[in-house]
Design an enzyme around this catalytic site. Structure first.
Site, short mmCIF file in Angstrom:
data_model
loop_
_atom_site.label_atom_id
_atom_site.label_comp_id
_atom_site.label_asym_id
_atom_site.label_seq_id
_atom_site.Cartn_x
_atom_site.Cartn_y
_atom_site.Cartn_z
N ASP A 93 0.86 -1.16 0.00
CA ASP A 93 0.00 0.00 0.00
C ASP A 93 0.90 1.23 0.00
O ASP A 93 2.04 1.17 0.45
CB ASP A 93 -0.92 -0.01 1.23
CG ASP A 93 -2.05 1.00 1.06
OD1 ASP A 93 -2.79 1.24 2.00
OD2 ASP A 93 -2.16 1.58 -0.05
N SER A 94 0.39 2.34 -0.50
CA SER A 94 1.27 3.49 -0.83
C SER A 94 1.60 4.36 0.37
O SER A 94 2.50 5.19 0.31
CB SER A 94 0.53 4.38 -1.83
OG SER A 94 -0.73 4.76 -1.25
N GLY A 95 0.87 4.21 1.46
CA GLY A 95 1.15 5.07 2.60
C GLY A 95 0.14 6.19 2.74
O GLY A 95 0.05 6.80 3.81
N ASP A 147 -2.57 8.10 -2.60
CA ASP A 147 -3.91 8.68 -2.73
C ASP A 147 -4.31 9.41 -1.47
O ASP A 147 -3.64 9.30 -0.43
CB ASP A 147 -4.92 7.56 -3.01
CG ASP A 147 -4.98 6.55 -1.87
OD1 ASP A 147 -3.92 6.32 -1.24
OD2 ASP A 147 -6.06 6.02 -1.59
N GLN A 189 -11.24 6.99 -5.65
CA GLN A 189 -11.85 7.57 -4.45
C GLN A 189 -13.25 8.08 -4.80
O GLN A 189 -13.84 7.64 -5.79
CB GLN A 189 -10.95 8.68 -3.88
CG GLN A 189 -9.63 8.18 -3.28
CD GLN A 189 -9.82 7.34 -2.03
OE1 GLN A 189 -10.88 7.35 -1.39
NE2 GLN A 189 -8.79 6.58 -1.67
N ASP A 266 -8.11 -7.21 1.10
CA ASP A 266 -7.14 -7.29 2.19
C ASP A 266 -7.82 -6.82 3.46
O ASP A 266 -8.71 -5.94 3.39
CB ASP A 266 -5.93 -6.39 1.92
CG ASP A 266 -6.14 -5.02 2.55
OD1 ASP A 266 -6.75 -4.16 1.87
OD2 ASP A 266 -5.76 -4.83 3.72
N CYS A 304 -13.62 -27.34 10.48
CA CYS A 304 -12.39 -26.88 9.83
C CYS A 304 -11.34 -27.99 9.87
O CYS A 304 -11.23 -28.72 10.86
CB CYS A 304 -11.86 -25.64 10.57
SG CYS A 304 -10.30 -25.03 9.91
N CYS A 306 -8.01 -27.45 9.43
CA CYS A 306 -6.66 -26.86 9.52
C CYS A 306 -5.85 -27.52 10.63
O CYS A 306 -6.39 -28.21 11.51
CB CYS A 306 -6.76 -25.34 9.74
SG CYS A 306 -6.97 -24.81 11.44
N CYS A 309 -7.23 -26.81 14.14
CA CYS A 309 -8.50 -27.50 14.48
C CYS A 309 -8.33 -29.00 14.55
O CYS A 309 -9.13 -29.70 15.17
CB CYS A 309 -9.57 -27.11 13.46
SG CYS A 309 -10.03 -25.37 13.63
N HIS A 335 -5.55 -20.18 12.43
CA HIS A 335 -6.89 -20.66 12.06
C HIS A 335 -7.69 -19.58 11.32
O HIS A 335 -8.31 -19.85 10.30
CB HIS A 335 -7.68 -21.12 13.29
CG HIS A 335 -9.13 -21.26 12.98
ND1 HIS A 335 -9.66 -22.33 12.27
CD2 HIS A 335 -10.17 -20.42 13.20
CE1 HIS A 335 -10.96 -22.16 12.09
NE2 HIS A 335 -11.29 -21.00 12.63
C1 LIG Z 1 -3.09 -2.78 6.78
N1 LIG Z 1 -4.14 -1.98 6.18
C2 LIG Z 1 -4.76 -1.06 7.13
C3 LIG Z 1 -3.54 -1.27 5.07
C4 LIG Z 1 -3.90 -1.90 3.77
S1 LIG Z 1 -5.33 -1.34 2.99
C5 LIG Z 1 -5.43 0.27 3.49
C6 LIG Z 1 -6.67 0.97 3.03
C7 LIG Z 1 -7.87 0.63 3.59
C8 LIG Z 1 -9.04 1.33 3.21
N2 LIG Z 1 -10.23 1.00 3.80
C9 LIG Z 1 -9.00 2.35 2.26
C10 LIG Z 1 -7.77 2.70 1.68
C11 LIG Z 1 -7.64 3.77 0.71
O1 LIG Z 1 -8.64 4.44 0.32
N3 LIG Z 1 -6.42 4.04 0.20
C12 LIG Z 1 -5.33 3.34 0.60
N4 LIG Z 1 -4.12 3.66 0.05
N5 LIG Z 1 -5.38 2.33 1.49
C13 LIG Z 1 -6.58 2.01 2.05
#
Ligand SMILES: CN(C)CCSCc1cc(N)cc2c(=O)[nH]c(N)nc12
Length: 372
Positions: A93-95, A147, A189, A266, A304, A306, A309, A335
């Site tokens: 993820d970009s931060g 973003d 967005q 995720d 399950c 796994c 379990c 699990h």
């Molecule tokens: C571990 N997670 C909390 C991080 C991974 S997913 C993070 C994450 C979650 C959600 N709900 C919305 C956004 C979003 O709009 N933009 C970005 N860059 N990341 C997002």
């Protein structure tokens, strides 16, 4: 071509589809749930256990790894795959989201974001260019654009501003991105405003990214609102490219997301709730810390298969959690991840064999039949 996606089978009565995502570190069968490994580790799990569980691709975070240990160290170590001994696909993820949700925000403008580290209070600046450079240094298979994810609720003006910035920052990320063996995904967005979702999707699909995330959801809005936004946002994205719903989710949200055409998910949920002694099971949630399980010699989920379990009881896992034994966290995490990853495998089979809708209905009837 750094990444390719092919749709293998489409569901006839929903937007669900089975696909295959080809990345430099391997193939991913979709729909897929990606365990979150924020600080270059999926908490309490070794890479070998993740493979055992069937994890295909994991997530890590630019913001966290930039602050600690630093992108340079990971680059010197040979990149994130070598550093964490995970030789399968990684998405970073970009931060953007973390800066807004974790850091002590000092300033945000069209240039980027100035913030104080949540670790030691030191001052930092992140821009689309810098977030892209960090991800190139980490060497993930899929990098995300930098973003701006507005909170929920947010005013139309606030969300509109975030859409404008997200589109302008996406262009700058594309401009700065130079790694041939890494795909850059755009993030749509627009909050819960249909016209802003349409604008964001149009501006990002015009940039022809190899994949698209739907951001700005799972940020506290009611689930039915998230589903409504998905209903009109997913069709705006190219059907031939992967669609990633960020931050989702729970078993019910995964099923709904797949039904609405999402390919990638995720969520920290399975690992985070495990640390609070909550297990996901086919009959609903089991808060195994509760006294009622002190003499319960059944597995977390009797249905399950796994490792956990097959070998441990609720009574034992409850004892470990109450005694703050590390093994308690590990077994519950193992699990929960297995449960979600197994659910995605059942979903893919159901779509391939044409009974996805029936599977979803039966799963939900059982899953919600009782809060155990
Ligand atoms: C571990 N997670 C909390 C991080 C991974 S997913 C993070 C994450 C979650 C959600 N709900 C919305 C956004 C979003 O709009 N933009 C970005 N860059 N990341 C997002």
């Amino acid at each position: 071509m750094t990444i390719a996606f092919e749709v293998i089978k489409e569901c006839k009565d929903t937007r669900a589809r089975v696909g295959r995502l080809y990345t430099p570190h391997g193939v991913v069968d979709t729909p897929v749930f990606m365990p979150v490994g924020t600080q270059a580790t999926v908490k309490a799990m070794s890479p070998e256990e993740l493979e055992e569980i069937g994890a295909q691709i994991i997530l890590s975070n630019t913001y966290h790894l930039y602050l600690r240990p630093g992108a340079e160290i990971i680059k010197e170590a040979g990149g994130l795959h070598r550093f964490m001994h995970w030789n399968h696909p990684i998405l970073t993820d970009s931060g953007g989201f973390q800066v807004f949700s974790l850091a002590d925000l000092r300033q945000i403008n069209d240039e980027g974001v100035t913030f104080r580290s949540h670790i030691d209070g030191s001052s930092h600046f992140l821009s689309p260019e810098k977030a892209t450079e960090i991800q190139m240094a980490l060497g993930s298979d899929i990098a995300m654009c930098f973003d701006e994810c507005p909170p929920y609720p947010a005013s139309y003006e606030q969300v509109e501003k975030a859409v404008k910035r997200t589109s302008s920052w996406a262009e700058r990320c594309l401009e700065a991105h130079r790694r041939e063996d890494q795909a850059l995904f755009g993030i749509v967005q627009g909050g819960v405003f249909r016209d802003l979702r349409e604008r964001s999707a149009a501006e990002l699909t015009a940039l022809d990214f190899p994949g698209y995330a739907i951001g700005g959801l799972s940020v506290g809005e009611p689930k039915r609102l998230m589903y409504e936004v998905l209903d009109y946002t997913v069709p705006l994205l190219p059907a031939s490219k992967p669609r990633y719903l960020m931050g989702v989710g729970t078993p019910d949200a995964l099923l709904e997301g797949v039904k609405k055409g999402v390919d990638m998910f995720d969520c920290v949920l399975p690992t985070r709730v495990a640390r609070n002694g909550l297990a996901l099971t086919s009959s609903g949630k089991v808060v195994v810390r509760n006294a009622r399980y002190a003499r319960d010699y059944e597995p977390l989920d009797p249905e399950c298969d796994c490792y956990v379990c097959r070998n441990y009881t609720r009574a034992y896992i409850r004892h470990l959690l109450k005694a703050n034994e590390i093994l308690g966290l590990r077994l519950t995490t193992y699990h929960n991840l297995y449960f979600l990853i197994r659910l995605m495998a059942k979903i893919r089979t159901a779509v391939m064999e044409g009974y996805f809708l029936k599977f979803a209905e039966e799963f939900m009837a059982k899953y919600l039949e009782k809060e155990v």
